[in-house]
Design a protein around this motif. Structure first.
Motif, PDB file in Angstrom:
ATOM      1  N   UNK A 169     -22.816  12.501 -50.499  1.00 38.07           N
ATOM      2  CA  UNK A 169     -22.202  11.796 -52.434  1.00 38.07           C
ATOM      3  C   UNK A 169     -23.355  11.885 -52.989  1.00 38.07           C
ATOM      4  N   UNK A 170     -23.592  12.856 -53.746  1.00 40.14           N
ATOM      5  CA  UNK A 170     -25.353  12.975 -53.994  1.00 40.14           C
ATOM      6  C   UNK A 170     -25.140  12.821 -55.804  1.00 40.14           C
ATOM      7  N   UNK A 171     -23.706  12.964 -56.200  1.00 37.39           N
ATOM      8  CA  UNK A 171     -23.565  12.819 -57.813  1.00 37.39           C
ATOM      9  C   UNK A 171     -22.605  12.507 -58.295  1.00 37.39           C
ATOM     10  N   UNK A 172     -22.158  11.597 -59.096  1.00 40.47           N
ATOM     11  CA  UNK A 172     -20.539  11.385 -59.992  1.00 40.47           C
ATOM     12  C   UNK A 172     -20.897  11.764 -61.533  1.00 40.47           C
ATOM     13  N   UNK A 173     -20.537  12.889 -62.254  1.00 41.75           N
ATOM     14  CA  UNK A 173     -20.396  13.007 -63.539  1.00 41.75           C
ATOM     15  C   UNK A 173     -19.128  13.002 -64.355  1.00 41.75           C
ATOM     16  N   UNK A 174     -19.491  12.460 -65.529  1.00 42.20           N
ATOM     17  CA  UNK A 174     -18.774  12.463 -66.404  1.00 42.20           C
ATOM     18  C   UNK A 174     -19.109  13.530 -67.247  1.00 42.20           C
ATOM     19  N   UNK A 175     -17.676  14.740 -67.602  1.00 41.38           N
ATOM     20  CA  UNK A 175     -18.659  15.318 -68.979  1.00 41.38           C
ATOM     21  C   UNK A 175     -16.728  15.434 -69.632  1.00 41.38           C
ATOM     22  N   UNK A 176     -17.136  14.670 -70.966  1.00 42.08           N
ATOM     23  CA  UNK A 176     -15.712  14.688 -72.394  1.00 42.08           C
ATOM     24  C   UNK A 176     -16.195  16.064 -73.568  1.00 42.08           C
ATOM     25  N   UNK A 177     -16.693  16.738 -72.921  1.00 40.81           N
ATOM     26  CA  UNK A 177     -16.145  18.084 -73.988  1.00 40.81           C
ATOM     27  C   UNK A 177     -15.156  18.767 -73.251  1.00 40.81           C
ATOM     28  N   UNK A 178     -13.767  18.317 -72.486  1.00 40.13           N
ATOM     29  CA  UNK A 178     -13.694  19.216 -72.128  1.00 40.13           C
ATOM     30  C   UNK A 178     -11.778  18.850 -72.898  1.00 40.13           C
ATOM     31  N   UNK A 179     -11.387  20.715 -73.321  1.00 45.22           N
ATOM     32  CA  UNK A 179     -10.004  20.710 -73.177  1.00 45.22           C
ATOM     33  C   UNK A 179      -9.282  21.076 -72.034  1.00 45.22           C
ATOM     34  N   UNK A 180      -7.476  20.715 -72.244  1.00 45.14           N
ATOM     35  CA  UNK A 180      -7.128  20.845 -71.137  1.00 45.14           C
ATOM     36  C   UNK A 180      -5.443  22.336 -71.606  1.00 45.14           C
ATOM     37  N   UNK A 181      -5.667  22.993 -71.217  1.00 41.80           N
ATOM     38  CA  UNK A 181      -5.083  23.876 -71.891  1.00 41.80           C
ATOM     39  C   UNK A 181      -4.009  24.882 -70.853  1.00 41.80           C
ATOM     40  N   UNK A 182      -2.376  25.007 -71.139  1.00 45.27           N
ATOM     41  CA  UNK A 182      -1.503  25.152 -70.185  1.00 45.27           C
ATOM     42  C   UNK A 182      -0.367  26.061 -70.339  1.00 45.27           C
ATOM     43  N   UNK A 183       0.181  27.091 -69.673  1.00 43.93           N
ATOM     44  CA  UNK A 183       1.160  28.255 -70.837  1.00 43.93           C
ATOM     45  C   UNK A 183       2.152  27.786 -69.487  1.00 43.93           C
ATOM     46  N   UNK A 184       3.304  27.003 -69.543  1.00 43.65           N
ATOM     47  CA  UNK A 184       4.058  26.879 -69.242  1.00 43.65           C
ATOM     48  C   UNK A 184       5.498  27.355 -68.719  1.00 43.65           C
ATOM     49  N   UNK A 185       5.776  27.736 -68.211  1.00 41.58           N
ATOM     50  CA  UNK A 185       7.172  28.935 -67.647  1.00 41.58           C
ATOM     51  C   UNK A 185       7.094  30.201 -67.998  1.00 41.58           C
ATOM     52  N   UNK A 186       6.062  31.328 -67.615  1.00 39.02           N
ATOM     53  CA  UNK A 186       5.932  32.250 -67.697  1.00 39.02           C
ATOM     54  C   UNK A 186       6.332  33.011 -66.620  1.00 39.02           C
ATOM     55  N   UNK A 187       6.912  34.140 -66.970  1.00 38.39           N
ATOM     56  CA  UNK A 187       6.919  35.495 -65.713  1.00 38.39           C
ATOM     57  C   UNK A 187       6.380  35.863 -65.131  1.00 38.39           C
ATOM     58  N   UNK A 188       7.165  34.974 -63.317  1.00 35.35           N
ATOM     59  CA  UNK A 188       5.890  35.360 -62.264  1.00 35.35           C
ATOM     60  C   UNK A 188       6.292  36.280 -61.822  1.00 35.35           C
ATOM     61  N   UNK A 189       5.359  38.073 -62.424  1.00 35.99           N
ATOM     62  CA  UNK A 189       4.827  38.657 -61.755  1.00 35.99           C
ATOM     63  C   UNK A 189       3.375  38.936 -61.597  1.00 35.99           C
TER      64      UNK A 189
END
Ligand code: ADP
Ligand code: ASP
Ligand code: MG
Length: 593
Positions: A438-458
């Motif tokens: 392992x050469x690096x362990x990092x933290x990036x605090x400037x992230x946002x998480x987005x999700x779209x749930x239950x979209x048509x699977x096509x």
């Protein structure tokens, strides 16, 4: 005096004529003034024949005896090679893995190299011999014969090149180099003069069978340049080195794993430690899991899907069954008719729009994407096996991989002096040669998480979503899409927190257009990344991470893995404690660079 390692694969020693031709190549190199170590595979399809014999005797042959059997294939070819060289008037000595002193752990059929003795090989070389090493085998601390996994002769060759400080490592095979994808699967594939370690590592681990992926871990760790070339011609092939072919192209190659299996656990608790319980049992069987996708939970329950090689489905399901006693999923499903198509490129992270381009070309041909997982240098999609060939072809065409980049070096020089970082320093810091580094362990605090749930699977859904987000100039990082359930799919991704509102609005628009779905988000997310070598092939890495995070009470929202990096997305306030937990968990394998 310079030293060359030359490896000859199965087809390159398939019959006696070919053995003699290989012997001549080695003798010629010796006459040119090099010391020569040959690494030789079993003749032709001999290893397959041995596997077949074992299966005729037993449904479940003991792994130790499998290794006893499989190692004989290479013993035949090294002896014949030594005889051929002797008959041509040069000196040669053949050695098995044990005779060289290639020490491994005891994971039969998938053993990892711990150390390699160099004294006997060096003595024999100094006496003027060509040394012929049996590929793919070693010995454990109790003198049991072990093998390194199918295709493992490449790893023997590169590992020997590393410890012997060889000037070149030539891999002679039945293609004249590394192509943008398997030329037998796609004739329009293009041979590349050069490819970066990280790209080859990723491609090999995602299905490009031309090199054993672990051999590239060695090459990268010890700075060994590899030259892949044809046994049947003298033209230069492909150099695998630090730098890619092109500094501008986002995608360098595509790969396919035709025989994958997808497993889904539906309705399990969404709490820290759940993934650990599952993946710890799978890792214990040395199975490498890919495309792990976990949904953001609704009603306190989560779904986890992941893929494994199809031939490991049965063993994996056994492990899942054990975990299920504890996790009590509502349902466990699997699909063994899926394939994984991936694109890889070092520059991908710097060029926007690569992912949505991939989704767009797939949707334009009506191919449904069942799951997506991305990391900094690769995008993988899971598709029905019946769509796989077509998917590979349109992705290859879509990224114009058949066209030579303008800044390509065009050709390689045949031998190049190794571009060493001081390997001795690296070796010293690693307890075992093939250890996780392992050469690096990092933290990036400037992230946002987005999700779209239950979209048509096509077909076309992912393209529609990511085009909408990309059109707002938002840089997307990790993307995950899970397998459709009840005719629906979930798509999650991360982006800079400063783009959160824009991305959210874009998603709401898309959901309206699609007529179904629900947008969810967390503006305060953080990304924890662990970088190094061998992160996917070391099956315990995910487990270490899950263990560290769950004992700190931290829930993982999203995970993405590649050979060189694992990312997890957590709540922002858990970023700092998460970083501390990971630093502690990996401190024994952390190397200074
Ligand atoms: P060997 O017996 O010499 O080790 P392998 O069969 O293991 O040979 O590897 C060579 C084969 O790898 C080729 O015949 C080719 O079909 C396949 N292959 C898969 N992906 C690629 C790629 N990207 N470039 C070149 N060959 C590839
Ligand atoms: N003979 C072994 C195999 O067929 C090892 C190798 O060829 O690399 O997998
Ligand atoms: Mg091979």
């Amino acid at each position: 005096m310079s030293l060359i390692v030359q490896k000859f694969g199965g087809t390159s020693v398939a019959d006696c004529e070919k053995i003699v031709a290989a012997a001549r190549k080695a003798i010629r190199a010796q006459r040119e003034g090099h010391q020569v170590v040959m690494v030789v595979s079993a003749m032709g399809k001999n290893t397959d024949v041995l596997v077949d014999l074992a299966q005729q005797v037993s449904d479940n042959p003991p792994a130790r005896e499998m290794d006893m059997l499989l190692s004989t294939g290479e013993q035949v070819s090294v002896a014949l090679m030594a005889m051929a060289i002797d008959a041509l008037g040069s000196k040669a000595v053949s050695l098995t893995g044990a005779q060289i002193g290639i020490r491994t752990d005891s994971t039969h059929t998938k053993a990892r190299i711990r150390s390699i003795e160099t004294s006997r090989v060096k003595e024999l070389l100094d006496e003027g011999n060509i040394v012929i090493a049996a590929g793919f085998q070693g010995i454990d601390e109790n003198y049991n014969i072990t093998t390194l996994g199918r295709g493992g002769s490449d790893t023997t060759a590169v590992a020997l090149a590393a410890v012997l400080d060889a000037d070149a490592c030539e891999i002679y095979t039945d293609v004249d180099g590394v192509y943008t994808t398997d030329p037998r699967v796609l004739p329009e594939a293009r041979r590349v003069p050069q490819i970066a370690y990280d790209e080859m590592l990723e491609l090999a681990s995602l299905g490009a069978g031309v090199m054993h992926s672990r051999s590239i871990e060695f090459a990268k760790k010890f700075g060994v340049p590899i030259h892949v070339r044809s046994s049947f011609t003298d033209i230069p092939g492909t150099l695998i080195v630090q730098d890619p072919e092109s500094k501008t192209r986002p995608v360098s190659g595509a790969a396919i794993t035709k025989n994958e299996a997808r497993i889904t656990l539906e309705g399990i608790p969404d709490e820290p430690g759940v993934s650990l319980e599952l993946f710890r049992r799978i890792a214990a069987k040395a199975i490498s899991v890919d495309m792990i996708v976990q949904n953001i939970s609704s009603d306190g329950k989560a779904n986890i899907s992941f893929t494994v090689p199809k031939n490991e489905l049965k063993v994996t399901l056994d492990a899942v069954k054990q975990a299920a006693e504890l996790l009590r999923p509502e349902n466990v499903t699997y699909d063994e008719h899926v394939s994984k198509v991936s694109v890889v490129g070092l520059q991908m992270a710097n060029v926007p729009g690569v992912a949505d381009k991939m989704f767009r070309v797939l949707s334009s041909e009506g191919i449904n994407i069942q799951a997506i997982s991305t990391s900094e240098i690769k995008i993988s999609v899971l598709v029905a096996q019946s769509d796989a060939q077509k998917a590979l072809q349109i992705v290859h065409n879509g990224f114009e991989l058949d066209v030579t980049p303008e800044d390509s070096p065009l050709e390689v020089s045949a031998v190049r002096v190794r571009d060493v970082t001081d390997p001795a320093v690296v070796v010293q810091r690693l307890r075992e040669m093939e250890d996780l580094a392992i050469d690096d362990i990092q933290l990036d605090r400037s992230q946002a998480l987005l999700a779209v749930r239950r979209v048509p699977d096509r077909p076309g859904i992912a393209a529609q979503i990511f085009e909408a987000v990309a059109s707002k100039g938002i840089n997307i990082d990790v993307i995950i899409q899970n397998v459709g359930r009840d005719g629906s799919a979930n798509v999650s991704f991360t982006c800079p927190a400063s783009d959160y509102e824009k991305a959210y609005a874009a998603l709401e628009e898309v959901v309206q257009e699609m007529g179904d779905g629900e947008v969810q988000g967390n503006r305060e997310a953080a990304k924890l990344s662990v970088s190094g070598i061998g992160l996917r092939s070391h099956t315990g890495v995910g487990v270490r991470m899950f263990k560290a995070l769950s004992s700190a009470g931290i829930n993982v929202d999203l995970l993405s893995t590649s050979e060189v990096r694992v990312n997890v997305i957590v709540d922002e306030h858990e970023g700092e404690p998460g970083l501390k937990a990971l630093e502690e968990a990996f401190k024994d394998v952390l190397i200074d660079t």
